[in-house]
Design an enzyme around this catalytic site. Structure first.
Site, PDB file in Angstrom:
ATOM      1  N   TYR A  70      53.055  10.157  60.579  1.00 56.06           N
ATOM      2  CA  TYR A  70      53.236  11.076  59.621  1.00 56.06           C
ATOM      3  C   TYR A  70      54.129  12.064  59.884  1.00 56.06           C
ATOM      4  CZ  TYR A  70      51.541  14.204  55.948  1.00 56.06           C
ATOM      5  OH  TYR A  70      51.483  15.082  54.815  1.00 56.06           O
ATOM      6  N   LYS A  78      57.888  12.406  58.320  1.00 54.45           N
ATOM      7  CA  LYS A  78      58.300  13.325  57.664  1.00 54.45           C
ATOM      8  C   LYS A  78      59.341  14.263  58.067  1.00 54.45           C
ATOM      9  CE  LYS A  78      54.906  13.611  54.076  1.00 54.45           C
ATOM     10  NZ  LYS A  78      55.522  13.637  52.617  1.00 54.45           N
ATOM     11  N   VAL A 131      38.333  20.018  53.332  1.00 54.74           N
ATOM     12  CA  VAL A 131      37.439  20.646  52.204  1.00 54.74           C
ATOM     13  C   VAL A 131      36.793  19.777  51.483  1.00 54.74           C
ATOM     14  CG1 VAL A 131      38.194  21.939  49.982  1.00 54.74           C
ATOM     15  CG2 VAL A 131      39.517  22.520  51.808  1.00 54.74           C
ATOM     16  N   SER A 132      37.370  18.504  50.998  1.00 56.28           N
ATOM     17  CA  SER A 132      36.616  17.495  50.436  1.00 56.28           C
ATOM     18  C   SER A 132      35.508  16.880  51.141  1.00 56.28           C
ATOM     19  CB  SER A 132      37.712  16.278  50.078  1.00 56.28           C
ATOM     20  OG  SER A 132      38.421  15.904  50.781  1.00 56.28           O
ATOM     21  N   PHE A 140      33.671  18.834  53.320  1.00 56.66           N
ATOM     22  CA  PHE A 140      32.591  19.514  53.439  1.00 56.66           C
ATOM     23  C   PHE A 140      32.049  19.780  52.139  1.00 56.66           C
ATOM     24  CE2 PHE A 140      34.164  22.427  57.339  1.00 56.66           C
ATOM     25  CZ  PHE A 140      34.128  21.283  58.068  1.00 56.66           C
ATOM     26  N   GLY A 185      34.823  24.080  65.785  1.00 54.67           N
ATOM     27  CA  GLY A 185      35.127  24.741  64.651  1.00 54.67           C
ATOM     28  C   GLY A 185      35.838  25.865  64.671  1.00 54.67           C
ATOM     29  N   ARG A 208      42.940  26.725  59.670  1.00 58.75           N
ATOM     30  CA  ARG A 208      43.811  26.315  58.811  1.00 58.75           C
ATOM     31  C   ARG A 208      43.772  27.535  57.759  1.00 58.75           C
ATOM     32  NH1 ARG A 208      44.175  23.247  62.184  1.00 58.75           N
ATOM     33  NH2 ARG A 208      44.276  20.801  62.101  1.00 58.75           N
ATOM     34  N   PRO A 214      45.616  20.024  65.605  1.00 60.84           N
ATOM     35  CA  PRO A 214      46.194  21.311  65.941  1.00 60.84           C
ATOM     36  C   PRO A 214      45.262  22.608  65.894  1.00 60.84           C
ATOM     37  CG  PRO A 214      47.676  20.179  64.090  1.00 60.84           C
ATOM     38  CD  PRO A 214      46.408  19.404  64.377  1.00 60.84           C
ATOM     39  N   GLN A 224      45.669  25.776  65.536  1.00 55.72           N
ATOM     40  CA  GLN A 224      45.757  26.920  64.588  1.00 55.72           C
ATOM     41  C   GLN A 224      46.948  26.582  63.582  1.00 55.72           C
ATOM     42  OE1 GLN A 224      46.683  30.206  67.076  1.00 55.72           O
ATOM     43  NE2 GLN A 224      48.616  29.499  67.775  1.00 55.72           N
TER      44      GLN A 224
HETATM   45  P1  NAD Z   1      47.708  12.033  48.190  1.00 56.96           P
HETATM   46  O1  NAD Z   1      47.562  10.601  48.956  1.00 56.96           O
HETATM   47  O2  NAD Z   1      46.503  12.290  46.991  1.00 56.96           O
HETATM   48  O3  NAD Z   1      48.941  11.482  47.228  1.00 56.96           O
HETATM   49  C1  NAD Z   1      49.830  10.671  47.742  1.00 56.96           C
HETATM   50  C2  NAD Z   1      50.264   9.796  46.542  1.00 56.96           C
HETATM   51  O4  NAD Z   1      51.613   8.987  47.008  1.00 56.96           O
HETATM   52  C3  NAD Z   1      49.151   8.575  46.175  1.00 56.96           C
HETATM   53  O5  NAD Z   1      49.038   8.689  44.788  1.00 56.96           O
HETATM   54  C4  NAD Z   1      49.785   7.516  46.805  1.00 56.96           C
HETATM   55  O6  NAD Z   1      49.148   6.464  46.173  1.00 56.96           O
HETATM   56  C5  NAD Z   1      51.177   7.466  46.839  1.00 56.96           C
HETATM   57  N1  NAD Z   1      51.907   6.656  47.621  1.00 56.96           N
HETATM   58  C6  NAD Z   1      51.624   6.492  48.959  1.00 56.96           C
HETATM   59  N2  NAD Z   1      52.459   5.569  49.422  1.00 56.96           N
HETATM   60  C7  NAD Z   1      53.278   5.305  48.298  1.00 56.96           C
HETATM   61  C8  NAD Z   1      54.371   4.360  48.237  1.00 56.96           C
HETATM   62  N3  NAD Z   1      54.926   3.713  49.294  1.00 56.96           N
HETATM   63  N4  NAD Z   1      55.011   4.169  46.940  1.00 56.96           N
HETATM   64  C9  NAD Z   1      54.475   4.648  46.024  1.00 56.96           C
HETATM   65  N5  NAD Z   1      53.548   5.635  46.097  1.00 56.96           N
HETATM   66  C10 NAD Z   1      52.814   6.045  47.251  1.00 56.96           C
HETATM   67  O7  NAD Z   1      48.247  12.957  48.941  1.00 56.96           O
HETATM   68  P2  NAD Z   1      48.422  14.665  48.331  1.00 56.96           P
HETATM   69  O8  NAD Z   1      47.701  15.375  48.732  1.00 56.96           O
HETATM   70  O9  NAD Z   1      48.658  14.721  46.989  1.00 56.96           O
HETATM   71  O10 NAD Z   1      50.063  14.691  48.787  1.00 56.96           O
HETATM   72  C11 NAD Z   1      51.392  14.745  48.049  1.00 56.96           C
HETATM   73  C12 NAD Z   1      52.460  14.972  49.150  1.00 56.96           C
HETATM   74  O11 NAD Z   1      52.318  16.184  49.522  1.00 56.96           O
HETATM   75  C13 NAD Z   1      52.372  13.952  50.278  1.00 56.96           C
HETATM   76  O12 NAD Z   1      53.850  13.712  50.461  1.00 56.96           O
HETATM   77  C14 NAD Z   1      52.065  14.886  51.456  1.00 56.96           C
HETATM   78  O13 NAD Z   1      52.652  14.328  52.647  1.00 56.96           O
HETATM   79  C15 NAD Z   1      52.489  16.211  51.018  1.00 56.96           C
HETATM   80  N6  NAD Z   1      51.613  17.250  51.588  1.00 56.96           N
HETATM   81  C16 NAD Z   1      50.305  17.175  51.230  1.00 56.96           C
HETATM   82  C17 NAD Z   1      49.636  18.268  51.837  1.00 56.96           C
HETATM   83  C18 NAD Z   1      48.005  18.887  51.348  1.00 56.96           C
HETATM   84  O14 NAD Z   1      47.290  19.496  52.047  1.00 56.96           O
HETATM   85  N7  NAD Z   1      47.466  17.993  50.377  1.00 56.96           N
HETATM   86  C19 NAD Z   1      49.792  19.117  52.834  1.00 56.96           C
HETATM   87  C20 NAD Z   1      51.198  18.949  53.310  1.00 56.96           C
HETATM   88  C21 NAD Z   1      52.025  17.856  52.629  1.00 56.96           C
HETATM   89  N1  UDP Z   2      37.687  18.927  60.079  1.00 55.75           N
HETATM   90  C1  UDP Z   2      36.345  19.002  60.424  1.00 55.75           C
HETATM   91  N2  UDP Z   2      35.308  18.155  59.742  1.00 55.75           N
HETATM   92  C2  UDP Z   2      35.586  17.365  58.863  1.00 55.75           C
HETATM   93  C3  UDP Z   2      37.199  17.337  58.532  1.00 55.75           C
HETATM   94  C4  UDP Z   2      37.918  17.860  59.251  1.00 55.75           C
HETATM   95  O1  UDP Z   2      36.090  19.774  61.148  1.00 55.75           O
HETATM   96  O2  UDP Z   2      34.938  16.557  58.091  1.00 55.75           O
HETATM   97  C5  UDP Z   2      38.859  19.783  60.851  1.00 55.75           C
HETATM   98  C6  UDP Z   2      39.883  18.838  61.353  1.00 55.75           C
HETATM   99  O3  UDP Z   2      39.505  18.500  62.681  1.00 55.75           O
HETATM  100  C7  UDP Z   2      40.869  19.896  61.424  1.00 55.75           C
HETATM  101  C8  UDP Z   2      40.649  20.766  60.160  1.00 55.75           C
HETATM  102  O4  UDP Z   2      39.472  20.495  59.927  1.00 55.75           O
HETATM  103  O5  UDP Z   2      40.947  21.025  62.557  1.00 55.75           O
HETATM  104  C9  UDP Z   2      41.559  20.416  58.844  1.00 55.75           C
HETATM  105  O6  UDP Z   2      41.552  18.879  58.744  1.00 55.75           O
HETATM  106  P1  UDP Z   2      42.457  18.223  57.666  1.00 55.75           P
HETATM  107  O7  UDP Z   2      42.158  16.557  57.985  1.00 55.75           O
HETATM  108  O8  UDP Z   2      41.906  18.599  56.345  1.00 55.75           O
HETATM  109  O9  UDP Z   2      43.978  18.460  57.785  1.00 55.75           O
HETATM  110  P2  UDP Z   2      44.944  18.712  58.791  1.00 55.75           P
HETATM  111  O10 UDP Z   2      44.230  18.440  60.399  1.00 55.75           O
HETATM  112  O11 UDP Z   2      45.964  17.780  58.561  1.00 55.75           O
HETATM  113  O12 UDP Z   2      45.465  20.120  58.941  1.00 55.75           O
END
Ligand code: NAD
Ligand code: UDP
Ligand code: UDP
Length: 327
Positions: A145, A149, A188-189, A191, A207, A211, A274, A276
């Site tokens: 990932y 990216k 978030v989802s 918890f 914990g 974030r 990560p 922080q």
């Molecule tokens: P999500 O998984 O809900 O959405 C991603 C969407 O992309 C899904 O609908 C999935 O089916 C589609 N997808 C995956 N691979 C594909 C492919 N090869 N072709 C067509 N569609 C494809 O995630 P999200 O949280 O909505 O994230 C959307 C974007 O934002 C992503 O690029 C993600 O990296 C970026 N992003 C999200 C967060 C966050 O906190 N939610 C943080 C940083 C970056």
């Molecule tokens: N995390 C946690 N319990 C969970 C899911 C995640 O403590 O049930 C922690 C995880 O280890 C990370 C933080 O929450 O430190 C954020 O995790 P998330 O996967 O949402 O995002 P990312 O690590 O990509 O920022």
């Protein structure tokens, strides 16, 4: 003026909110998704809108359409999902963005790439500014990932330099809200669902890792403002909420807001997690005249309402990837 706008990953969490906002502004929206982590239920309410069009397509394959703007969001975003098929994750970021940049080049469209705070890896600089190059493990479980990216950002900047594209990069920090996948393992989802079900709330590590959580409406507003900037603005620009919480504080808030009897339990910290994360959003404030407006408490209440409704409907998908079959 109304535009034709392509949103890849439009059936996902952020994409579905973005499609809605763009339609509300009177645009024609083409939503492209392969439903790997997205779901038709996220955009069901848009299907009656004659300005909305839905196409099942994988962005690793070329796409020939005529549009004015492209928001490239296609990519699984939660660790469980992006590590499920890591090779496909990198392909989606790298080949996917090449195809979208090629499309933007051919039709002279503006393109916005959804990048991520993960490009900073486990950051040594805190809070993270856009000029920080990051601390990323190139060979670990998160690398498909993070490096995908990072390479996507490289490609955007090379298309700008080599082909004079009008392209933009936003680095999105942890975002939450309704339509997150209930089983994608994000904090978030997880918890909220655990609290609503009254089961143990799983804190990874002690914990104390931090974030900063941005509500989805704030993020979408920033993305639209970024797309509206002139050709001279490529970014990258950090988008997120700079108010930082420990994961334990987040768990306590969710327990309080749901009135849950769930207990906090501790589980091993995943590799390369990560310590922080907090965005420096000075650039977004200056260039986009944007800052988040939704407080964590208010955003969590809306998110809890969404999951409460979803869990009571009884059609929530049960395991990662299960929604592929449940279309
Ligand atoms: P999500 O998984 O809900 O959405 C991603 C969407 O992309 C899904 O609908 C999935 O089916 C589609 N997808 C995956 N691979 C594909 C492919 N090869 N072709 C067509 N569609 C494809 O995630 P999200 O949280 O909505 O994230 C959307 C974007 O934002 C992503 O690029 C993600 O990296 C970026 N992003 C999200 C967060 C966050 O906190 N939610 C943080 C940083 C970056
Ligand atoms: N995390 C946690 N319990 C969970 C899911 C995640 O403590 O049930 C922690 C995880 O280890 C990370 C933080 O929450 O430190 C954020 O995790 P998330 O996967 O949402 O995002 P990312 O690590 O990509 O920022
Ligand atoms: N591409 C696409 N749709 C288009 C134009 C191009 O999917 O409308 C793809 C094309 O298949 C190619 C990629 O985008 O693999 C990059 O296109 P570009 O023109 O930059 O490179 P080239 O075709 O010269 O390799």
């Amino acid at each position: 003026m109304s535009k034709r706008i392509l949103v890849t990953g439009g059936a996902g969490f952020i994409g579905s909110h973005l499609c809605q906002r763009l339609l509300d502004a009177g645009n024609d929206v083409l939503c492209v998704d392969n439903y790997f982590t997205g779901a038709r239920r996220n955009i069901l309410h848009l299907l009656d809108n004659h300005r909305f069009e839905l196409l099942r397509h994988d962005v690793t394959f070329p796409l020939y359409v005529e549009v004015d703007e492209i928001y490239n969001l296609a990519c699984p975003a939660s660790p469980i999902h992006y590590q499920f098929d890591p090779v496909q994750t990198t392909k989606t970021s790298v080949i996917g963005v090449i195809n979208m940049l090629g499309l933007a080049k051919r039709v002279k469209a503006k393109i916005l790439q959804a990048s991520t705070s993960e490009v900073y890896g486990d950051p040594i600089v805190h809070p993270q500014t856009e000029d920080y190059w990051g601390n990323v493990n190139p060979i670990g479980f998160r690398s498909c990932y993070d490096e995908g990216k990072r390479c996507a950002e490289t490609l955007v900047f090379d298309y700008v330099r080599q082909h004079k594209l009008a392209a933009k990069v936003v680095r999105i920090f942890n975002t939450y809200g309704p339509r997150m996948h209930p089983n994608d393992g994000r904090v978030v989802s997880n918890f909220v669902v655990q609290a609503l079900r009254g089961v143990d709330i799983t804190l990874y590590g002690d914990g104390s890792q931090t974030r900063s959580f941005c509500y989805v409406d704030d993020l979408v507003e920033a993305m639209i403002r970024m797309m509206a900037t002139g050709r001279e603005t490529t970014g990258p620009i950090n988008i997120g909420n700079p108010v930082e919480f420990t994961i334990k504080e987040l768990a306590e808030r969710i327990v309080e807001l749901t009135g849950s009897k769930s207990k906090l339990v501790f589980r091993p910290l995943p590799a390369d997690d990560p310590r922080q994360r907090q965005p420096d959003i000075s650039k977004a404030r200056e260039v986009l005249k944007w800052e988040p407006t939704v407080r964590l408490r208010d955003g969590l209440i809306k998110t809890i309402e969404y999951f409460d409704d979803l869990l009571h409907r009884g059609d929530a998908p049960h395991k990662a990837g299960a929604n592929r079959a449940a279309l």
